[in-house]
Design a protein around this motif. Structure first.
Motif, mmCIF file in Angstrom:
data_model
loop_
_atom_site.group_PDB
_atom_site.id
_atom_site.type_symbol
_atom_site.label_atom_id
_atom_site.label_comp_id
_atom_site.label_asym_id
_atom_site.label_seq_id
_atom_site.Cartn_x
_atom_site.Cartn_y
_atom_site.Cartn_z
ATOM 1 N N GLN A 127 -13.651 7.026 -3.552
ATOM 2 C CA GLN A 127 -12.982 5.743 -3.721
ATOM 3 C C GLN A 127 -13.377 5.151 -5.058
ATOM 4 O O GLN A 127 -14.517 5.276 -5.511
ATOM 5 C CB GLN A 127 -13.366 4.775 -2.597
ATOM 6 N N SER B 258 -8.179 5.456 -3.623
ATOM 7 C CA SER B 258 -9.041 6.446 -3.001
ATOM 8 C C SER B 258 -8.273 7.748 -2.872
ATOM 9 O O SER B 258 -7.039 7.755 -2.921
ATOM 10 C CB SER B 258 -9.554 5.964 -1.635
ATOM 11 N N THR C 212 -13.739 12.900 0.200
ATOM 12 C CA THR C 212 -13.105 11.614 -0.069
ATOM 13 C C THR C 212 -13.888 10.856 -1.126
ATOM 14 O O THR C 212 -15.121 10.867 -1.123
ATOM 15 C CB THR C 212 -13.036 10.768 1.223
ATOM 16 N N ASN D 25 0.848 -1.200 0.000
ATOM 17 C CA ASN D 25 0.000 0.000 0.000
ATOM 18 C C ASN D 25 0.875 1.238 0.000
ATOM 19 O O ASN D 25 2.031 1.203 0.448
ATOM 20 C CB ASN D 25 -0.896 0.021 1.241
ATOM 21 N N SER D 26 0.330 2.353 -0.471
ATOM 22 C CA SER D 26 1.107 3.593 -0.478
ATOM 23 C C SER D 26 0.189 4.797 -0.394
ATOM 24 O O SER D 26 -1.001 4.715 -0.714
ATOM 25 C CB SER D 26 1.961 3.694 -1.749
ATOM 26 N N THR D 27 0.783 5.908 0.044
ATOM 27 C CA THR D 27 0.071 7.180 0.108
ATOM 28 C C THR D 27 0.907 8.242 -0.577
ATOM 29 O O THR D 27 2.080 8.433 -0.236
ATOM 30 C CB THR D 27 -0.170 7.605 1.572
ATOM 31 N N ARG E 198 1.176 12.310 -1.599
ATOM 32 C CA ARG E 198 0.695 13.566 -1.040
ATOM 33 C C ARG E 198 0.857 14.711 -2.028
ATOM 34 O O ARG E 198 1.837 14.760 -2.794
ATOM 35 C CB ARG E 198 1.442 13.903 0.252
ATOM 36 N N THR F 10 -8.402 11.810 -0.909
ATOM 37 C CA THR F 10 -8.987 12.730 0.056
ATOM 38 C C THR F 10 -8.376 14.093 -0.155
ATOM 39 O O THR F 10 -7.155 14.221 -0.247
ATOM 40 C CB THR F 10 -8.700 12.275 1.496
ATOM 41 N N LEU G 20 -4.508 13.719 -0.724
ATOM 42 C CA LEU G 20 -3.813 12.442 -0.608
ATOM 43 C C LEU G 20 -4.419 11.435 -1.573
ATOM 44 O O LEU G 20 -5.646 11.395 -1.755
ATOM 45 C CB LEU G 20 -3.923 11.895 0.816
ATOM 46 N N SER H 164 -1.047 -2.728 -4.376
ATOM 47 C CA SER H 164 -0.523 -2.244 -5.654
ATOM 48 C C SER H 164 -0.224 -3.388 -6.628
ATOM 49 O O SER H 164 0.131 -4.501 -6.227
ATOM 50 C CB SER H 164 0.728 -1.403 -5.432
ATOM 51 N N TYR I 2 -4.432 7.347 -2.137
ATOM 52 C CA TYR I 2 -4.090 6.065 -1.537
ATOM 53 C C TYR I 2 -4.175 4.968 -2.597
ATOM 54 O O TYR I 2 -5.162 4.883 -3.329
ATOM 55 C CB TYR I 2 -5.065 5.699 -0.416
ATOM 56 N N SER J 142 -3.976 0.899 -2.695
ATOM 57 C CA SER J 142 -3.889 -0.317 -1.883
ATOM 58 C C SER J 142 -3.636 -1.517 -2.790
ATOM 59 O O SER J 142 -3.992 -1.521 -3.966
ATOM 60 C CB SER J 142 -5.174 -0.529 -1.086
#
Lengths: 109, 115
Positions: A55, A60, A53, A18-20, A22, A62, A71, A77, A73, A75
Motif C-alpha cells: 500500500q 494498493s 500486497t 474507488n476502482s479496481t 486487473r 495485490t 490487482l 480517486s 486498487y 481509493s
C-alpha cells in the motif's frame, strides 16, 4: 512470451470513487510492476510487487502469483489519477517486463 | 530522489538521418534499458545493457539500432537511418542490477518524430 491482459481497457470515474484494475498474465512471474503514465507521457513507478500486497497512500496492489493475476486498487480517486495504468510482469529466465495494453482512467471533478 | 534523465525531450528528424538519444541512469544502477512506445500503443522492450554489453534484445532491435555507454554516466541509443515507423516515444530505464530484484525506473522519455 508471456501474455498480459488488463481490464477494463477504459474507465471513467467521478472524483472520490474507488476502482479496481486487473492484470492477468499467462505464465509464472519473477517480478511485476505497476506504472502510471500521466498525460505528459511520463511513466511513474507505482509498485514493484511480484507477490503479496503493498500500500502507498490511496493506492494498493495485490499480486497472487499462483493464480496469475494482480490487482491495483485506487481509493478516493482524484483528477490527478487520470492517465494510463500499465501492468508489466516478467517471467521465465528473463527479468525484462512485458507491458500490457493498459487501462485508461479518466477522473472527472 | 535520484532519477533517470533523458535528452532531448523532443527530436524531429528527416527520414534517413541518424539520431542519438541520450540518457543518464541512476548513478548506482548497473542495468540499463531502452523501450519505445508508438503513439497509442503499449510500451515495447528494445534492449538491455550490463557490464558494457548487450544482455538481451528484442526483435525490434535490428541492425539499425545500437547502444553505447560512452562514459561513466551516459547511456545512448543510436538509430542509424531513421524510418517513418521509428516515430515513437523512447524511454530509458535503469535498475540496481541484481536479477532477483529488478525494479526498473524510467526516464521522462524522448519523443522522436521522423518526417
Amino acid at each position: 512470451g508471456i501474455q498480459v491482459e488488463q481490464s477494463p481497457p477504459d474507465l471513467i470515474l467521478q472524483e472520490g470513487a474507488n476502482s479496481t484494475l486487473r492484470c492477468n498474465f499467462s505464465d509464472s512471474v519473477n517480478n511485476l510492476q505497476w506504472f502510471h503514465q500521466n498525460p505528459w507521457g511520463q511513466l511513474i513507478n507505482l509498485f514493484y510487487i511480484p507477490s503479496g500486497t503493498k500500500q502507498n497512500g490511496r493506492l494498493s496492489a495485490t499480486t497472487v502469483a499462483t493464480e496469475r493475476y494482480s490487482l491495483l486498487y485506487i481509493s478516493s480517486s482524484q483528477t490527478t489519477d487520470s492517465g494510463v495504468y500499465f501492468c508489466a510482469p516478467a517471467s521465465g529466465g528473463s527479468y525484462i517486463p512485458t507491458f500490457g495494453r493498459g487501462t485508461s482512467l479518466i477522473v472527472h471533478p | 530522489e535520484p532519477e533517470v534523465t533523458q535528452t532531448p525531450s523532443h527530436q524531429v528528424t528527416q527520414m534517413g538521418q541518424e539520431v542519438i538519444l541520450r540518457c543518464v541512469p541512476i548513478s548506482n544502477h548497473l542495468y540499463f534499458y531502452w523501450y519505445r512506445q508508438i503513439l497509442g500503443q503499449k510500451v515495447e522492450f528494445l534492449v538491455s545493457f550490463y557490464n558494457n554489453e548487450i544482455s538481451e534484445k528484442s526483435e525490434i532491435f535490428d541492425d539499425q539500432f545500437s547502444v553505447e555507454r560512452p562514459d561513466g554516466s551516459n547511456f545512448t541509443l543510436k538509430i542509424r537511418s531513421t524510418k517513418l515507423e521509428d516515430s515513437a516515444m523512447y524511454f530509458c530505464a535503469s535498475s540496481e542490477g541484481t536479477r532477483r530484484y529488478n525494479e526498473q525506473f524510467f526516464g521522462p522519455g524522448t519523443r522522436l518524430t521522423v518526417l
